[in-house]
Motif scaffolding. Sequence first.
Motif, PDB file in Angstrom:
ATOM      1  N   GLN A   1       0.762  -1.132   0.072  1.00 17.25           N
ATOM      2  CA  GLN A   1       0.245  -0.009   0.019  1.00 17.25           C
ATOM      3  C   GLN A   1       0.858   1.266   0.060  1.00 17.25           C
ATOM      4  N   PHE A   2       0.751   1.991  -1.160  1.00 14.97           N
ATOM      5  CA  PHE A   2       1.843   3.059  -1.290  1.00 14.97           C
ATOM      6  C   PHE A   2       1.041   4.524  -0.857  1.00 14.97           C
ATOM      7  N   SER A   3       1.731   5.424  -0.498  1.00 19.03           N
ATOM      8  CA  SER A   3       1.386   6.914  -0.211  1.00 19.03           C
ATOM      9  C   SER A   3       1.664   8.005  -0.933  1.00 19.03           C
ATOM     10  N   GLU A   4       1.245   8.846  -1.072  1.00 17.52           N
ATOM     11  CA  GLU A   4       1.847  10.058  -1.893  1.00 17.52           C
ATOM     12  C   GLU A   4       3.046  10.604  -1.128  1.00 17.52           C
ATOM     13  N   ALA A   5       2.868  10.569   0.476  1.00 17.98           N
ATOM     14  CA  ALA A   5       3.755  10.974   1.157  1.00 17.98           C
ATOM     15  C   ALA A   5       5.054  10.317   1.109  1.00 17.98           C
ATOM     16  N   ASP A   6       5.075   9.280   0.537  1.00 16.07           N
ATOM     17  CA  ASP A   6       6.275   8.327   0.657  1.00 16.07           C
ATOM     18  C   ASP A   6       6.871   8.432  -0.959  1.00 16.07           C
ATOM     19  N   ILE A   7       6.636   9.413  -1.796  1.00 18.69           N
ATOM     20  CA  ILE A   7       6.851   9.689  -3.344  1.00 18.69           C
ATOM     21  C   ILE A   7       7.736  11.048  -3.393  1.00 18.69           C
TER      22      ILE A   7
ATOM     23  N   ALA B   1      10.456  -5.712  -8.326  1.00 18.60           N
ATOM     24  CA  ALA B   1      11.377  -6.181  -9.494  1.00 18.60           C
ATOM     25  C   ALA B   1      10.497  -6.449 -10.520  1.00 18.60           C
ATOM     26  N   LEU B   2       9.498  -7.007 -10.440  1.00 17.43           N
ATOM     27  CA  LEU B   2       8.518  -7.316 -11.916  1.00 17.43           C
ATOM     28  C   LEU B   2       8.147  -6.312 -12.325  1.00 17.43           C
ATOM     29  N   PHE B   3       7.598  -5.419 -11.480  1.00 23.14           N
ATOM     30  CA  PHE B   3       6.924  -4.090 -11.980  1.00 23.14           C
ATOM     31  C   PHE B   3       8.113  -3.521 -12.756  1.00 23.14           C
ATOM     32  N   PHE B   4       9.616  -3.208 -12.183  1.00 20.95           N
ATOM     33  CA  PHE B   4      10.397  -2.401 -12.749  1.00 20.95           C
ATOM     34  C   PHE B   4      10.977  -3.314 -13.873  1.00 20.95           C
TER      35      PHE B   4
ATOM     36  N   LYS C   1       7.866   5.931 -17.628  1.00 20.40           N
ATOM     37  CA  LYS C   1       6.840   6.704 -17.348  1.00 20.40           C
ATOM     38  C   LYS C   1       6.920   7.203 -15.966  1.00 20.40           C
ATOM     39  N   MET C   2       7.500   6.574 -15.012  1.00 17.87           N
ATOM     40  CA  MET C   2       7.797   6.804 -13.481  1.00 17.87           C
ATOM     41  C   MET C   2       8.777   7.830 -13.526  1.00 17.87           C
ATOM     42  N   SER C   3       9.923   7.870 -14.517  1.00 21.79           N
ATOM     43  CA  SER C   3      10.842   8.707 -14.213  1.00 21.79           C
ATOM     44  C   SER C   3      10.257   9.999 -15.253  1.00 21.79           C
ATOM     45  N   ASP C   4       9.439  10.149 -15.693  1.00 21.14           N
ATOM     46  CA  ASP C   4       9.195  11.259 -16.377  1.00 21.14           C
ATOM     47  C   ASP C   4       7.776  11.879 -15.763  1.00 21.14           C
ATOM     48  N   ALA C   5       7.163  11.153 -14.750  1.00 18.00           N
ATOM     49  CA  ALA C   5       5.961  11.901 -14.060  1.00 18.00           C
ATOM     50  C   ALA C   5       6.273  13.194 -13.478  1.00 18.00           C
ATOM     51  N   THR C   6       5.290  14.124 -13.620  1.00 15.47           N
ATOM     52  CA  THR C   6       5.436  15.245 -12.708  1.00 15.47           C
ATOM     53  C   THR C   6       4.423  15.438 -11.439  1.00 15.47           C
TER      54      THR C   6
ATOM     55  N   MET D   1       0.246   4.375 -11.101  1.00 18.83           N
ATOM     56  CA  MET D   1       0.996   3.243 -11.628  1.00 18.83           C
ATOM     57  C   MET D   1       1.196   2.387 -10.664  1.00 18.83           C
ATOM     58  N   LEU D   2       1.746   2.495  -9.335  1.00 17.62           N
ATOM     59  CA  LEU D   2       1.966   1.251  -8.332  1.00 17.62           C
ATOM     60  C   LEU D   2       0.617   0.701  -8.023  1.00 17.62           C
ATOM     61  N   GLU D   3      -0.491   1.259  -7.998  1.00 22.73           N
ATOM     62  CA  GLU D   3      -1.679   0.923  -7.393  1.00 22.73           C
ATOM     63  C   GLU D   3      -2.293   0.127  -8.651  1.00 22.73           C
TER      64      GLU D   3
END
Length: 144
Positions: A3-9, A116-119, A127-132, A140-142
């Motif tokens: 479970q990811f959170s924007e606070a951790d990005i 590892a599978l996702f990446f 897409k993640m490297s270019d995200a603003t 993407m993660l969810e």
Amino acid sequence: MWQFSEADIFLNQSFRSATEAIAYAGEQLVQRGYVTSNYIEAMKQRHRQVSVYIGNFVALPHADDQEGNILKEGIVIIQVPDGVDFGTKDKRQLATIIVAVSLKKWTQLTVLQELALFFSEIENVRKMSDATEKSTVLAMLENK
């Protein structure tokens, strides 16, 4: 999946070295109450022993055998658009995504395999490297 959170990005970061990037990642884990400050040195030591670069422009810094320094399991995602070199003198290994983890043994293997599978899909990394926006990374993660 985790479970990811924007606070951790953390978007649009820049580092001069892998050690500096690992220190920053570790500090974010500390600030969020995931680990003690001792965990940061253990992350750096692990990278000195075995590179935390996993390929496809992704580094996954973490520490081994540090359950006593893990207060709460956590993951932070750090975007480095210009990249930071996690390689050696002989081999450059540029990372544009850093995923720092503090996971207990029984969780670590499963979550690391999923990450590892996702990446392994270079399009996900691009897409993640270019995200603003953090919301883009989170979606993407969810939705993986």
